[in-house]
Design a protein around this motif. Structure first.
Motif, PDB file in Angstrom:
ATOM      1  N   THR A  10       0.834  -1.198   0.000  1.00 18.72           N
ATOM      2  CA  THR A  10       0.000   0.000   0.000  1.00 18.72           C
ATOM      3  C   THR A  10       0.870   1.249   0.000  1.00 18.72           C
ATOM      4  N   LEU A  11       1.909   1.268   0.818  1.00 16.61           N
ATOM      5  CA  LEU A  11       2.816   2.420   0.843  1.00 16.61           C
ATOM      6  C   LEU A  11       3.542   2.590  -0.485  1.00 16.61           C
ATOM      7  N   LEU A  12       3.873   1.479  -1.131  1.00 20.31           N
ATOM      8  CA  LEU A  12       4.521   1.557  -2.436  1.00 20.31           C
ATOM      9  C   LEU A  12       3.574   2.174  -3.470  1.00 20.31           C
ATOM     10  N   GLY A  13       2.297   1.820  -3.420  1.00 20.62           N
ATOM     11  CA  GLY A  13       1.310   2.426  -4.308  1.00 20.62           C
ATOM     12  C   GLY A  13       1.168   3.916  -4.061  1.00 20.62           C
ATOM     13  N   LEU A  14       1.149   4.311  -2.803  1.00 22.45           N
ATOM     14  CA  LEU A  14       1.082   5.736  -2.483  1.00 22.45           C
ATOM     15  C   LEU A  14       2.361   6.448  -2.905  1.00 22.45           C
ATOM     16  N   GLY A  15       3.497   5.753  -2.794  1.00 21.78           N
ATOM     17  CA  GLY A  15       4.769   6.331  -3.244  1.00 21.78           C
ATOM     18  C   GLY A  15       4.776   6.571  -4.748  1.00 21.78           C
ATOM     19  N   VAL A  16       4.198   5.638  -5.498  1.00 21.26           N
ATOM     20  CA  VAL A  16       4.107   5.814  -6.951  1.00 21.26           C
ATOM     21  C   VAL A  16       3.268   7.046  -7.278  1.00 21.26           C
ATOM     22  N   LEU A  34      -0.066   9.437 -17.358  1.00 16.58           N
ATOM     23  CA  LEU A  34      -0.941   9.140 -16.214  1.00 16.58           C
ATOM     24  C   LEU A  34      -1.447   7.703 -16.221  1.00 16.58           C
ATOM     25  N   PRO A  35      -1.854   7.123 -17.358  1.00 17.38           N
ATOM     26  CA  PRO A  35      -2.362   5.738 -17.297  1.00 17.38           C
ATOM     27  C   PRO A  35      -1.354   4.738 -16.746  1.00 17.38           C
ATOM     28  N   GLN A  36      -0.080   4.855 -17.111  1.00 22.38           N
ATOM     29  CA  GLN A  36       0.916   3.912 -16.611  1.00 22.38           C
ATOM     30  C   GLN A  36       1.053   4.029 -15.096  1.00 22.38           C
ATOM     31  N   PHE A  37       1.106   5.253 -14.589  1.00 23.48           N
ATOM     32  CA  PHE A  37       1.231   5.428 -13.150  1.00 23.48           C
ATOM     33  C   PHE A  37      -0.052   5.013 -12.432  1.00 23.48           C
ATOM     34  N   ALA A  38      -1.178   5.321 -13.015  1.00 20.91           N
ATOM     35  CA  ALA A  38      -2.445   4.961 -12.379  1.00 20.91           C
ATOM     36  C   ALA A  38      -2.593   3.446 -12.285  1.00 20.91           C
ATOM     37  N   VAL A  39      -2.244   2.739 -13.357  1.00 22.74           N
ATOM     38  CA  VAL A  39      -2.369   1.278 -13.348  1.00 22.74           C
ATOM     39  C   VAL A  39      -1.432   0.671 -12.307  1.00 22.74           C
ATOM     40  N   SER A  40      -0.173   1.135 -12.257  1.00 21.83           N
ATOM     41  CA  SER A  40       0.758   0.569 -11.281  1.00 21.83           C
ATOM     42  C   SER A  40       0.328   0.900  -9.852  1.00 21.83           C
ATOM     43  N   ALA A  41      -0.174   2.115  -9.621  1.00 17.98           N
ATOM     44  CA  ALA A  41      -0.628   2.468  -8.278  1.00 17.98           C
ATOM     45  C   ALA A  41      -1.833   1.634  -7.862  1.00 17.98           C
ATOM     46  N   VAL A  42      -2.771   1.429  -8.780  1.00 20.80           N
ATOM     47  CA  VAL A  42      -3.954   0.618  -8.468  1.00 20.80           C
ATOM     48  C   VAL A  42      -3.549  -0.824  -8.180  1.00 20.80           C
ATOM     49  N   SER A  47      -3.396  -4.911  -4.331  1.00 19.81           N
ATOM     50  CA  SER A  47      -2.716  -6.106  -3.828  1.00 19.81           C
ATOM     51  C   SER A  47      -2.465  -5.995  -2.331  1.00 19.81           C
ATOM     52  N   GLY A  48      -2.182  -4.785  -1.844  1.00 17.90           N
ATOM     53  CA  GLY A  48      -2.021  -4.604  -0.406  1.00 17.90           C
ATOM     54  C   GLY A  48      -3.296  -4.907   0.347  1.00 17.90           C
ATOM     55  N   ARG A  49      -4.415  -4.435  -0.193  1.00 16.87           N
ATOM     56  CA  ARG A  49      -5.704  -4.677   0.461  1.00 16.87           C
ATOM     57  C   ARG A  49      -6.061  -6.162   0.425  1.00 16.87           C
ATOM     58  N   PHE A  50      -5.830  -6.824  -0.730  1.00 17.72           N
ATOM     59  CA  PHE A  50      -6.132  -8.252  -0.833  1.00 17.72           C
ATOM     60  C   PHE A  50      -5.270  -9.073   0.114  1.00 17.72           C
ATOM     61  N   MET A  51      -4.004  -8.720   0.223  1.00 16.23           N
ATOM     62  CA  MET A  51      -3.114  -9.450   1.121  1.00 16.23           C
ATOM     63  C   MET A  51      -3.554  -9.280   2.579  1.00 16.23           C
ATOM     64  N   ARG A  52      -4.012  -8.077   2.928  1.00 13.00           N
ATOM     65  CA  ARG A  52      -4.478  -7.844   4.292  1.00 13.00           C
ATOM     66  C   ARG A  52      -5.718  -8.681   4.586  1.00 13.00           C
ATOM     67  N   GLN A  53      -6.633  -8.787   3.615  1.00 16.63           N
ATOM     68  CA  GLN A  53      -7.840  -9.592   3.811  1.00 16.63           C
ATOM     69  C   GLN A  53      -7.499 -11.072   3.946  1.00 16.63           C
ATOM     70  N   VAL A  85      14.440  -3.241  -0.328  1.00 11.88           N
ATOM     71  CA  VAL A  85      15.486  -3.084  -1.340  1.00 11.88           C
ATOM     72  C   VAL A  85      14.908  -3.326  -2.732  1.00 11.88           C
ATOM     73  N   ALA A  86      14.068  -4.335  -2.868  1.00 16.01           N
ATOM     74  CA  ALA A  86      13.439  -4.612  -4.156  1.00 16.01           C
ATOM     75  C   ALA A  86      12.530  -3.461  -4.574  1.00 16.01           C
ATOM     76  N   ALA A  87      11.757  -2.926  -3.639  1.00 15.93           N
ATOM     77  CA  ALA A  87      10.877  -1.797  -3.960  1.00 15.93           C
ATOM     78  C   ALA A  87      11.683  -0.569  -4.364  1.00 15.93           C
ATOM     79  N   ALA A  88      12.766  -0.292  -3.646  1.00 19.27           N
ATOM     80  CA  ALA A  88      13.609   0.863  -3.992  1.00 19.27           C
ATOM     81  C   ALA A  88      14.271   0.667  -5.349  1.00 19.27           C
ATOM     82  N   THR A  89      14.663  -0.555  -5.663  1.00 23.17           N
ATOM     83  CA  THR A  89      15.265  -0.842  -6.965  1.00 23.17           C
ATOM     84  C   THR A  89      14.270  -0.617  -8.092  1.00 23.17           C
ATOM     85  N   ILE A  90      13.052  -1.084  -7.904  1.00 23.59           N
ATOM     86  CA  ILE A  90      12.018  -0.908  -8.932  1.00 23.59           C
ATOM     87  C   ILE A  90      11.711   0.568  -9.138  1.00 23.59           C
TER      88      ILE A  90
END
Length: 128
Positions: A10-16, A34-42, A47-53, A85-90
């Motif tokens: 979720t934080l990675l999506g907000l960071g994007v 905008l579409p590329q960033f919107a799709v990656s953020a969504v 995925s964060g919400r699904f993992m939490r559920q 580290v993986a998130a920062a690399t991406i």
């Protein structure tokens, strides 16, 4: 651990979204990306919400008390460091692709960065 991973996603999506807002505010990119960033953020936010559920539905694991001669490595910390580290690399790779001008190759970009002096020439008077 799944809850922490969902929070990271979720934080990675907000960071994007914040990264795109910063690039848009400084004029580095136009609204066309905008579409590329919107799709990656969504994807990251959902995925964060699904993992939490899913983590909430999993049964709690009982801790087994077993004495071992050697202490077990802290896999939770290692996984956490690997995830960040993986998130920062991406994010860094995406930033390089966005910052590189369209007509410039990666070797040309490397030469430009290596051989350009970004510090302005300043003459400082010598104090008496």
């Amino acid at each position: 651990m799944n809850t922490k991973l969902s929070l990271q996603m979720t934080l990675l999506g907000l960071g994007v979204l914040a990264f795109y807002a910063g690039l848009l505010a400084t004029g580095q990119v136009s609204i066309e990306v905008l579409p590329q960033f919107a799709v990656s953020a969504v994807i990251f936010l959902c995925s964060g919400r699904f993992m939490r559920q899913i983590a909430a539905k999993l049964p709690g694991r009982e801790k087994e008390e077993e004495e071992e001669l050697k202490p077990e490595p802290d896999w939770e910390l290692r996984t956490l460091v690997l995830n960040w580290v993986a998130a920062a690399t991406i994010v860094s790779v995406v930033a390089v692709f966005l910052a590189k001008p369209a007509g410039m190759s990666f070797p040309e970009l490397g030469n430009f960065i290596l051989y350009t002096d970004f510090a302005p020439e300043m003459s400082v008077p010598i104090s008496p």
